[in-house]
Motif scaffolding. Sequence first.
Motif, PDB file in Angstrom:
ATOM      1  N   THR A  21      24.420  25.126  13.166  1.00 59.25           N
ATOM      2  CA  THR A  21      23.476  24.071  13.507  1.00 59.25           C
ATOM      3  C   THR A  21      23.268  24.015  15.017  1.00 59.25           C
ATOM      4  O   THR A  21      22.150  23.840  15.491  1.00 59.25           O
ATOM      5  N   ALA A  22      24.332  24.193  15.776  1.00 64.68           N
ATOM      6  CA  ALA A  22      24.222  24.171  17.227  1.00 64.68           C
ATOM      7  C   ALA A  22      23.362  25.332  17.721  1.00 64.68           C
ATOM      8  O   ALA A  22      22.523  25.177  18.610  1.00 64.68           O
ATOM      9  N   ILE A  23      23.529  26.497  17.153  1.00 66.33           N
ATOM     10  CA  ILE A  23      22.720  27.656  17.558  1.00 66.33           C
ATOM     11  C   ILE A  23      21.269  27.441  17.142  1.00 66.33           C
ATOM     12  O   ILE A  23      20.344  27.708  17.896  1.00 66.33           O
ATOM     13  N   SER A  24      21.068  26.905  15.962  1.00 67.07           N
ATOM     14  CA  SER A  24      19.722  26.636  15.483  1.00 67.07           C
ATOM     15  C   SER A  24      19.021  25.621  16.381  1.00 67.07           C
ATOM     16  O   SER A  24      17.862  25.778  16.718  1.00 67.07           O
ATOM     17  N   THR A  25      19.750  24.575  16.782  1.00 74.90           N
ATOM     18  CA  THR A  25      19.166  23.560  17.661  1.00 74.90           C
ATOM     19  C   THR A  25      18.840  24.142  19.023  1.00 74.90           C
ATOM     20  O   THR A  25      17.788  23.868  19.582  1.00 74.90           O
ATOM     21  N   ALA A  26      19.690  24.971  19.567  1.00 75.36           N
ATOM     22  CA  ALA A  26      19.438  25.581  20.867  1.00 75.36           C
ATOM     23  C   ALA A  26      18.241  26.516  20.799  1.00 75.36           C
ATOM     24  O   ALA A  26      17.417  26.560  21.712  1.00 75.36           O
ATOM     25  N   ALA A  27      18.136  27.271  19.726  1.00 81.15           N
ATOM     26  CA  ALA A  27      17.003  28.182  19.585  1.00 81.15           C
ATOM     27  C   ALA A  27      15.702  27.404  19.447  1.00 81.15           C
ATOM     28  O   ALA A  27      14.682  27.771  20.014  1.00 81.15           O
ATOM     29  N   THR A  28      15.732  26.321  18.729  1.00 80.96           N
ATOM     30  CA  THR A  28      14.543  25.499  18.561  1.00 80.96           C
ATOM     31  C   THR A  28      14.154  24.851  19.879  1.00 80.96           C
ATOM     32  O   THR A  28      12.996  24.788  20.240  1.00 80.96           O
ATOM     33  N   HIS A  29      15.119  24.370  20.632  1.00 80.01           N
ATOM     34  CA  HIS A  29      14.852  23.740  21.919  1.00 80.01           C
ATOM     35  C   HIS A  29      14.208  24.735  22.885  1.00 80.01           C
ATOM     36  O   HIS A  29      13.283  24.390  23.607  1.00 80.01           O
ATOM     37  N   GLY A  30      14.683  25.958  22.888  1.00 76.04           N
ATOM     38  CA  GLY A  30      14.106  26.976  23.760  1.00 76.04           C
ATOM     39  C   GLY A  30      12.669  27.302  23.389  1.00 76.04           C
ATOM     40  O   GLY A  30      11.821  27.502  24.244  1.00 76.04           O
ATOM     41  N   SER A  31      12.353  27.332  22.105  1.00 78.04           N
ATOM     42  CA  SER A  31      10.979  27.612  21.684  1.00 78.04           C
ATOM     43  C   SER A  31      10.071  26.431  21.989  1.00 78.04           C
ATOM     44  O   SER A  31       8.894  26.610  22.243  1.00 78.04           O
ATOM     45  N   ASP A  32      10.609  25.205  21.980  1.00 79.78           N
ATOM     46  CA  ASP A  32       9.816  24.040  22.372  1.00 79.78           C
ATOM     47  C   ASP A  32       9.430  24.128  23.837  1.00 79.78           C
ATOM     48  O   ASP A  32       8.315  23.784  24.217  1.00 79.78           O
ATOM     49  N   LEU A  33      10.343  24.604  24.668  1.00 73.66           N
ATOM     50  CA  LEU A  33      10.057  24.770  26.088  1.00 73.66           C
ATOM     51  C   LEU A  33       8.976  25.823  26.295  1.00 73.66           C
ATOM     52  O   LEU A  33       8.061  25.635  27.098  1.00 73.66           O
ATOM     53  N   ALA A  34       9.048  26.912  25.556  1.00 72.23           N
ATOM     54  CA  ALA A  34       8.031  27.958  25.664  1.00 72.23           C
ATOM     55  C   ALA A  34       6.685  27.443  25.168  1.00 72.23           C
ATOM     56  O   ALA A  34       5.640  27.739  25.758  1.00 72.23           O
ATOM     57  N   ALA A  35       6.690  26.666  24.099  1.00 69.47           N
ATOM     58  CA  ALA A  35       5.441  26.104  23.574  1.00 69.47           C
ATOM     59  C   ALA A  35       4.834  25.120  24.564  1.00 69.47           C
ATOM     60  O   ALA A  35       3.618  25.080  24.745  1.00 69.47           O
ATOM     61  N   THR A  36       5.691  24.333  25.225  1.00 66.37           N
ATOM     62  CA  THR A  36       5.209  23.387  26.218  1.00 66.37           C
ATOM     63  C   THR A  36       4.605  24.118  27.412  1.00 66.37           C
ATOM     64  O   THR A  36       3.560  23.712  27.925  1.00 66.37           O
ATOM     65  N   GLN A  62       3.265  27.090  27.355  1.00 65.87           N
ATOM     66  CA  GLN A  62       2.024  27.690  26.901  1.00 65.87           C
ATOM     67  C   GLN A  62       0.919  26.623  26.822  1.00 65.87           C
ATOM     68  O   GLN A  62      -0.210  26.868  27.223  1.00 65.87           O
ATOM     69  N   THR A  63       1.252  25.430  26.332  1.00 67.02           N
ATOM     70  CA  THR A  63       0.284  24.349  26.241  1.00 67.02           C
ATOM     71  C   THR A  63      -0.167  23.910  27.630  1.00 67.02           C
ATOM     72  O   THR A  63      -1.342  23.654  27.850  1.00 67.02           O
ATOM     73  N   ALA A  64       0.749  23.843  28.576  1.00 66.77           N
ATOM     74  CA  ALA A  64       0.388  23.474  29.947  1.00 66.77           C
ATOM     75  C   ALA A  64      -0.543  24.514  30.555  1.00 66.77           C
ATOM     76  O   ALA A  64      -1.481  24.176  31.268  1.00 66.77           O
ATOM     77  N   GLY A  65      -0.306  25.765  30.258  1.00 67.55           N
ATOM     78  CA  GLY A  65      -1.189  26.823  30.741  1.00 67.55           C
ATOM     79  C   GLY A  65      -2.572  26.724  30.129  1.00 67.55           C
ATOM     80  O   GLY A  65      -3.580  26.944  30.808  1.00 67.55           O
ATOM     81  N   GLN A  66      -2.638  26.354  28.852  1.00 66.40           N
ATOM     82  CA  GLN A  66      -3.926  26.188  28.194  1.00 66.40           C
ATOM     83  C   GLN A  66      -4.686  24.999  28.775  1.00 66.40           C
ATOM     84  O   GLN A  66      -5.898  25.069  28.990  1.00 66.40           O
ATOM     85  N   VAL A  67      -3.986  23.924  29.047  1.00 68.84           N
ATOM     86  CA  VAL A  67      -4.613  22.745  29.642  1.00 68.84           C
ATOM     87  C   VAL A  67      -5.153  23.081  31.028  1.00 68.84           C
ATOM     88  O   VAL A  67      -6.268  22.693  31.390  1.00 68.84           O
ATOM     89  N   ALA A  68      -4.380  23.825  31.811  1.00 69.56           N
ATOM     90  CA  ALA A  68      -4.828  24.218  33.144  1.00 69.56           C
ATOM     91  C   ALA A  68      -6.056  25.121  33.059  1.00 69.56           C
ATOM     92  O   ALA A  68      -6.993  24.985  33.852  1.00 69.56           O
ATOM     93  N   THR A  69      -6.084  26.013  32.090  1.00 63.80           N
ATOM     94  CA  THR A  69      -7.231  26.905  31.917  1.00 63.80           C
ATOM     95  C   THR A  69      -8.478  26.117  31.530  1.00 63.80           C
ATOM     96  O   THR A  69      -9.561  26.346  32.079  1.00 63.80           O
ATOM     97  N   VAL A  70      -8.331  25.189  30.602  1.00 65.38           N
ATOM     98  CA  VAL A  70      -9.471  24.367  30.187  1.00 65.38           C
ATOM     99  C   VAL A  70      -9.962  23.515  31.360  1.00 65.38           C
ATOM    100  O   VAL A  70     -11.173  23.381  31.577  1.00 65.38           O
ATOM    101  N   ALA A  71      -9.048  22.942  32.130  1.00 65.79           N
ATOM    102  CA  ALA A  71      -9.434  22.139  33.293  1.00 65.79           C
ATOM    103  C   ALA A  71     -10.180  22.983  34.312  1.00 65.79           C
ATOM    104  O   ALA A  71     -11.171  22.525  34.907  1.00 65.79           O
ATOM    105  N   LEU A  72      -9.753  24.209  34.521  1.00 66.40           N
ATOM    106  CA  LEU A  72     -10.437  25.106  35.453  1.00 66.40           C
ATOM    107  C   LEU A  72     -11.838  25.442  34.952  1.00 66.40           C
ATOM    108  O   LEU A  72     -12.806  25.420  35.733  1.00 66.40           O
ATOM    109  N   ILE A  73     -11.975  25.712  33.675  1.00 68.76           N
ATOM    110  CA  ILE A  73     -13.289  26.037  33.114  1.00 68.76           C
ATOM    111  C   ILE A  73     -14.232  24.845  33.215  1.00 68.76           C
ATOM    112  O   ILE A  73     -15.402  24.995  33.591  1.00 68.76           O
TER     113      ILE A  73
END
Length: 111
Positions: free
Chosen positions: A7-22, A24-35
């Motif tokens: 469970t601890a490994i699963s939680t850590a892996a999920t937390h890391g993917s949330d950071l990557a998703a965040t 990626q989302t911030a990059g998308q927001v910046a791209t849309v704002a630039l456009i």
Amino acid sequence: MSIHPATAISTAATHGSDLAATAQTAGQVATVALIVTIAVSLYLLGCLIWPFGKCRRCKGVGKFKSPFGRAYRHCGKCDGSGLRVRLGRHVINHIRAVHGAGDNSTSKGKR
């Protein structure tokens, strides 16, 4: 007891993917704002070059025919010119007026 480490490994892996998703989302927001910023800038530049558009009521003609087709009357919206001031030009004119009002202040500061 082996459930807790998995469970601890699963939680850590999920937390890391949330950071990557965040990230990626911030990059998308910046791209849309630039456009959006580029699109608005190009629209305002177009409004500087071409401040008038066709009147929407008379479709740029400036006059209306009578029902029998013999007489004309001027469009009341554009006063017969067939033109209207575009929305972006209204914004530019407002910005210029506000900036000009700041220059005409009554304060005795140095310039």
